[in-house]
Scaffold this active site. Structure first.
Site, mmCIF file in Angstrom:
data_model
loop_
_atom_site.group_PDB
_atom_site.id
_atom_site.type_symbol
_atom_site.label_atom_id
_atom_site.label_comp_id
_atom_site.label_asym_id
_atom_site.label_seq_id
_atom_site.Cartn_x
_atom_site.Cartn_y
_atom_site.Cartn_z
ATOM 1 N N ILE A 34 0.881 -1.174 0.000
ATOM 2 C CA ILE A 34 0.000 0.000 0.000
ATOM 3 C C ILE A 34 0.915 1.219 0.000
ATOM 4 O O ILE A 34 2.082 1.127 0.372
ATOM 5 C CB ILE A 34 -0.984 0.022 1.199
ATOM 6 C CG1 ILE A 34 -0.238 0.039 2.540
ATOM 7 C CG2 ILE A 34 -1.937 -1.156 1.140
ATOM 8 C CD1 ILE A 34 -1.174 0.163 3.744
ATOM 9 N N ASP A 35 0.391 2.358 -0.443
ATOM 10 C CA ASP A 35 1.216 3.555 -0.590
ATOM 11 C C ASP A 35 1.866 3.955 0.723
ATOM 12 O O ASP A 35 1.322 3.726 1.804
ATOM 13 C CB ASP A 35 0.374 4.724 -1.109
ATOM 14 C CG ASP A 35 -0.097 4.518 -2.538
ATOM 15 O OD1 ASP A 35 0.437 3.615 -3.210
ATOM 16 O OD2 ASP A 35 -0.998 5.251 -2.969
ATOM 17 N N ASN A 36 3.017 4.614 0.620
ATOM 18 C CA ASN A 36 3.724 5.081 1.816
ATOM 19 C C ASN A 36 2.850 5.982 2.684
ATOM 20 O O ASN A 36 2.926 5.937 3.911
ATOM 21 C CB ASN A 36 4.989 5.845 1.418
ATOM 22 C CG ASN A 36 6.002 4.967 0.711
ATOM 23 O OD1 ASN A 36 5.912 3.744 0.747
ATOM 24 N ND2 ASN A 36 6.973 5.591 0.057
#
Length: 475
Positions: free
Chosen positions: A271-273
């Site tokens: 998942i995105d940072n």
């Protein structure tokens, strides 16, 4: 290839007062301290004439973020002792990512240990180079990758020189490999790894850092521990499994240490940072393969909570995403041949108060000048296709960007101020670039997006369901 100006004397920002240094870093330090430098002369950059010109005339650096491109980079014109001061160690971690990332592209003219080569080529302290190798910030290819379209005539000439068939035929390491295979890049993992003459080396001199890794109480973020996997409530501002230039400051590593596991946890999905929430980390290589298979077979269900800046109607949302690796992700409501299908289902959307300034500041949410901050809209989303940035790009395309999303909200604000046709007509490359230019930069810490729930059914019928708890905007 863009030209960025940098100071002739760069300094790291103020370091934290304390940090836990991994044992592997300490072991690397000891190894480097005892490492004997070879007497053989190692090459500097392949583009020596270009570098000498820039050393004399400016402190400009040419850099490229593309891992498969070849760009000219110059070492800074700082005296030796000053450069050794500014590049001390990668730990302790700086409090903020203030300095721009810098990539150096080199070619080895005479073989030798990678540590010696980089130390001499870039005039960096051996301990700093060892840290870069430990962080995974050094990559190589047996043969130089093809230069980008923006390369100069001198760069192209030198590329042709080092890929001359008569020269390549003399290298035993290339026997049985095609040129394309020889240009594939790999990460260097040992400080004593030998690099032969003609090898291309890419050094991420200033890797992307993740200061939040050292602020988190990781044990409190563990949702579940089983024999096969660990479920983590990933904090925003961290990377699940690392980046091209940093595989040390990751959720997988810090969760492994928090649980005192002897075998490192393995990444099963991303998942995105800037997103927090449920992430599954495998304890074994076999279960990592099992989970990957379940994802491919669409047996893993992911529910997200998104705090949108405007109302989003429930139902299935369909777009098409441009197949381009770099962000921002450009999407179209109309079908475009070759673009990837993006689908999500908005299960519900309810009006909630916009988070107050103190909550936004506490969670690192940026103020992006959205015109109406009286209410926001919490959306429950079932992700049907798992494209990078999909939820963020699709909601922004509907005029409802995620709160705090500094990459996608500026383009929506721009469209509200002066409506244009750039996002509606992507027939030409110029229209795509025009629309991309209206976007901002990737968020530093957090946005209003949480991977709130993950569930799957295994072959033997066993059901697994995990939840992340309340999102930051409700706390």
């Amino acid at each position: 290839m863009k030209m960025a100006k940098v100071s002739s004397l760069l300094r790291f920002p103020k370091y934290r007062s304390f940090v836990v240094i991994p044992v592997t870093i300490l072991q690397t330090s000891a190894a480097v301290t005892n490492h004997r430098h070879k007497s053989r002369r190692l090459c500097c950059s392949v583009w020596e004439s270009v570098l000498n010109f820039h050393r004399k005339n400016s402190s400009r650096v040419f850099a490229s973020d593309f891992p498969d491109s070849l760009a000219v980079t110059s070492t800074l014109s700082t005296p030796n002792h000053k450069r050794h001061e500014e590049y001390g160690r990668l730990l302790p971690c700086p409090a903020e990512n203030v300095l721009p990332r810098n990539i150096e592209h080199l070619v080895v003219k005479e073989g030798g240990p990678i540590l010696d080569f980089i130390t001499k080529a870039l005039d960096l302290p051996p301990l700093y180079v060892a840290d870069l190798i430990h962080f995974g910030a050094v990559h190589y290819a047996l043969v130089c990758p093809k230069p980008p379209s923006t390369a100069t005539m001198e760069e192209i000439r030198l590329y042709k020189e080092f890929t001359n068939p008569s020269l390549l035929r003399k290298r035993p390491s290339l026997k049985g490999k095609t040129l394309r295979e020889a240009q594939n890049t790999f990460r260097i993992t040992r400080i004593d790894e030998f690099v032969e003459a003609g090898t291309y080396v890419r050094v991420h001199v200033r890797p992307k850092r993740f200061p939040r890794c050292y602020e988190i109480e990781w044990k409190s973020r563990i949702i579940a521990v089983t024999e096969s996997y660990v479920v983590l409530n990933k904090p925003a501002g961290t990377s699940v499994g690392g980046t091209t230039d940093n595989i040390e400051e990751t959720c997988a590593n810090f969760a492994t240490r928090a649980l005192k596991l002897t075998t490192p946890l393995k990444t099963t999905h991303q998942i995105d940072n800037c997103t927090d929430g449920c992430v599954v980390l495998a304890r074994t290589k076999d279960y990592c393969s099992v989970f990957h298979r379940m994802i491919r077979e669409k047996k893993v269900k992911k529910l997200y909570l998104a705090l949108a800046a405007a109302y989003v109607p429930p139902g299935i949302m369909t777009h098409y995403m441009r197949p381009f690796r770099k962000a921002p992700k450009i999407i179209s409501k109309d079908f475009i041949p070759g673009w990837n299908l993006c689908q999500l289902e908005v299960l519900e959307c309810r009006k909630v108060p916009w988070p107050n300034a103190s909550i936004e500041e506490e969670n690192g949410i940026q103020d992006l000048n959205w015109p109406n901050k009286e209410f926001a809209y919490e959306c429950k989303i079932n992700l049907l296709t798992g494209r990078t940035h999909q939820i963020r790009a699709q909601l922004a395309a509907c005029g409802a960007p995620i709160v705090g999303d500094s990459l996608y909200m500026p383009a929506v604000v721009s469209e509200l101020v002066g409506p244009g046709k750039s996002k509606k007509q992507f027939e030409s490359e110029s229209a795509i670039e025009e629309w991309a230019a209206k976007h901002g930069k990737e968020p530093g810490v957090s946005i209003g997006l949480q991977a709130s729930q993950i569930s799957w059914d295994e072959d033997e019928g066993q059901q697994h369901l995990y939840q992340a708890g309340p999102p930051w905007w409700t706390q």
